[in-house]
Enzyme design. Structure first.
Site, short mmCIF file in Angstrom:
data_model
loop_
_atom_site.label_atom_id
_atom_site.label_comp_id
_atom_site.label_asym_id
_atom_site.label_seq_id
_atom_site.Cartn_x
_atom_site.Cartn_y
_atom_site.Cartn_z
N PRO A 9 0.78 -1.23 0.00
CA PRO A 9 0.00 0.00 0.00
C PRO A 9 0.82 1.28 0.00
O PRO A 9 1.85 1.37 0.67
CB PRO A 9 -0.82 -0.10 1.29
CG PRO A 9 -0.17 -1.13 2.12
CD PRO A 9 0.49 -2.08 1.16
N ASN A 10 0.32 2.24 -0.76
CA ASN A 10 0.86 3.60 -0.85
C ASN A 10 2.16 3.72 -1.62
O ASN A 10 2.63 4.83 -1.86
CB ASN A 10 1.02 4.22 0.56
CG ASN A 10 -0.30 4.28 1.31
OD1 ASN A 10 -1.27 4.83 0.78
ND2 ASN A 10 -0.37 3.70 2.48
N ARG A 17 4.19 10.97 -1.89
CA ARG A 17 4.15 10.75 -0.44
C ARG A 17 5.51 11.05 0.20
O ARG A 17 6.55 10.62 -0.30
CB ARG A 17 3.72 9.30 -0.13
CG ARG A 17 4.80 8.27 -0.41
CD ARG A 17 4.39 6.84 -0.14
NE ARG A 17 4.15 6.54 1.26
CZ ARG A 17 4.36 5.33 1.79
NH1 ARG A 17 4.82 4.33 1.05
NH2 ARG A 17 4.11 5.12 3.06
N TYR A 22 10.94 9.11 1.18
CA TYR A 22 10.95 8.15 0.06
C TYR A 22 11.55 8.70 -1.23
O TYR A 22 11.69 7.95 -2.19
CB TYR A 22 9.52 7.64 -0.20
CG TYR A 22 8.92 6.93 1.00
CD1 TYR A 22 9.40 5.68 1.40
CD2 TYR A 22 7.91 7.51 1.76
CE1 TYR A 22 8.88 5.03 2.51
CE2 TYR A 22 7.37 6.87 2.87
CZ TYR A 22 7.87 5.63 3.24
OH TYR A 22 7.35 4.98 4.34
N ASN A 73 7.95 -5.80 -1.06
CA ASN A 73 7.94 -4.68 -0.12
C ASN A 73 6.49 -4.57 0.34
O ASN A 73 5.68 -3.95 -0.34
CB ASN A 73 8.40 -3.39 -0.81
CG ASN A 73 8.41 -2.22 0.16
OD1 ASN A 73 7.89 -2.32 1.29
ND2 ASN A 73 9.00 -1.11 -0.26
N ALA A 76 3.24 -0.94 4.69
CA ALA A 76 2.72 -0.94 6.07
C ALA A 76 2.32 -2.35 6.53
O ALA A 76 2.37 -2.64 7.73
CB ALA A 76 1.52 0.00 6.17
N GLU A 97 12.74 -9.64 1.27
CA GLU A 97 12.03 -8.45 1.74
C GLU A 97 12.83 -7.19 1.42
O GLU A 97 14.04 -7.16 1.61
CB GLU A 97 11.86 -8.58 3.27
CG GLU A 97 11.25 -7.38 3.95
CD GLU A 97 11.18 -7.56 5.48
OE1 GLU A 97 11.59 -8.64 5.99
OE2 GLU A 97 10.74 -6.62 6.15
N HIS A 99 12.78 -2.75 1.74
CA HIS A 99 12.18 -1.47 2.16
C HIS A 99 13.03 -0.34 1.63
O HIS A 99 14.26 -0.38 1.74
CB HIS A 99 12.09 -1.37 3.68
CG HIS A 99 11.22 -2.43 4.25
ND1 HIS A 99 9.86 -2.40 4.14
CD2 HIS A 99 11.53 -3.59 4.87
CE1 HIS A 99 9.36 -3.49 4.68
NE2 HIS A 99 10.35 -4.23 5.12
N ARG A 106 13.38 4.29 12.08
CA ARG A 106 12.17 5.12 12.12
C ARG A 106 11.37 4.79 13.40
O ARG A 106 11.94 4.31 14.36
CB ARG A 106 11.39 4.92 10.82
CG ARG A 106 12.17 5.42 9.59
CD ARG A 106 11.39 5.22 8.32
NE ARG A 106 10.15 5.97 8.32
CZ ARG A 106 9.17 5.79 7.43
NH1 ARG A 106 9.33 4.91 6.45
NH2 ARG A 106 8.06 6.50 7.50
C1 DQA Z 1 8.26 0.93 3.54
C2 DQA Z 1 8.39 1.17 5.06
C3 DQA Z 1 7.07 0.92 5.77
O1 DQA Z 1 7.22 1.12 7.18
C4 DQA Z 1 6.02 1.88 5.25
O2 DQA Z 1 4.77 1.60 5.84
C5 DQA Z 1 5.92 1.90 3.76
C6 DQA Z 1 7.14 1.76 2.95
C7 DQA Z 1 9.56 1.28 2.79
O3 DQA Z 1 9.70 0.85 1.65
O4 DQA Z 1 10.41 2.00 3.32
O5 DQA Z 1 4.84 2.13 3.22
O6 DQA Z 1 8.00 -0.45 3.34
#
Ligand code: DQA
Length: 143
Positions: A9-10, A17, A22, A73, A76, A97, A99, A106
């Protein structure tokens, strides 16, 4: 060798964002980066993004017997989803995985990752480069 890249998501809002976290590059830029990295590594890839937990579970299940590796990835859902962890365990496909940001530096709620329990490797805080490292890792792992 076929790899499925899943973004949660997002991540489709990259470039909009929280650019201070990011960066300014868009989701389309990320897809282009992943496609180029896979082409250089001679790996076939499909890229999938969803804002919905169940849709991600469905996609992981559909990968069974089709893909050799998964780069994920979960965004959240990393910090909340037992369902995505269970899906990865269920299909038994080697999974890495990724990120973009350094979740370990964080907020405390980002420090725990459910998917980590099933991940063969984790690339954290390397920006887009983490995806290339993940594909490279799977390529070596699956040799
Ligand atoms: C994320 C880190 C997560 O904590 C966050 O909710 C994201 C992006 C990252 O790629 O840094 O949406 O996975």
């Amino acid at each position: 060798m076929k790899i499925l890249v899943i973004n949660g998501p997002n991540l489709n809002f990259l470039g909009i964002r929280e650019p201070e976290i990011y960066g300014n590059k868009t989701y389309a830029d990320l897809c282009e980066f992943i496609e180029n990295a896979c082409a250089e590594l001679c790996v076939e890839c499909e890229i999938y993004q969803s804002n919905h937990e169940g849709a991600i579970v469905d996609k992981i299940q559909e990968a069974y017997g089709v893909f050799d590796g998964i780069v994920i990835n979960p965004a959240a859902y990393t910090h909340t989803s037992v369902a995505i962890l269970d899906a990865v365990k269920a299909v038994g496909i080697p999974t890495v995985e990724v990120h973009i940001s350094n979740v370990d530096e964080r907020e405390a709620f980002r420090h725990h990752s459910y998917i980590a329990a099933a991940a063969k490797a984790r690339f954290i805080g390397l920006g887009f480069e983490g995806y290339r490292k993940a594909v490279e890792f799977l390529k070596n792992e699956l040799k």
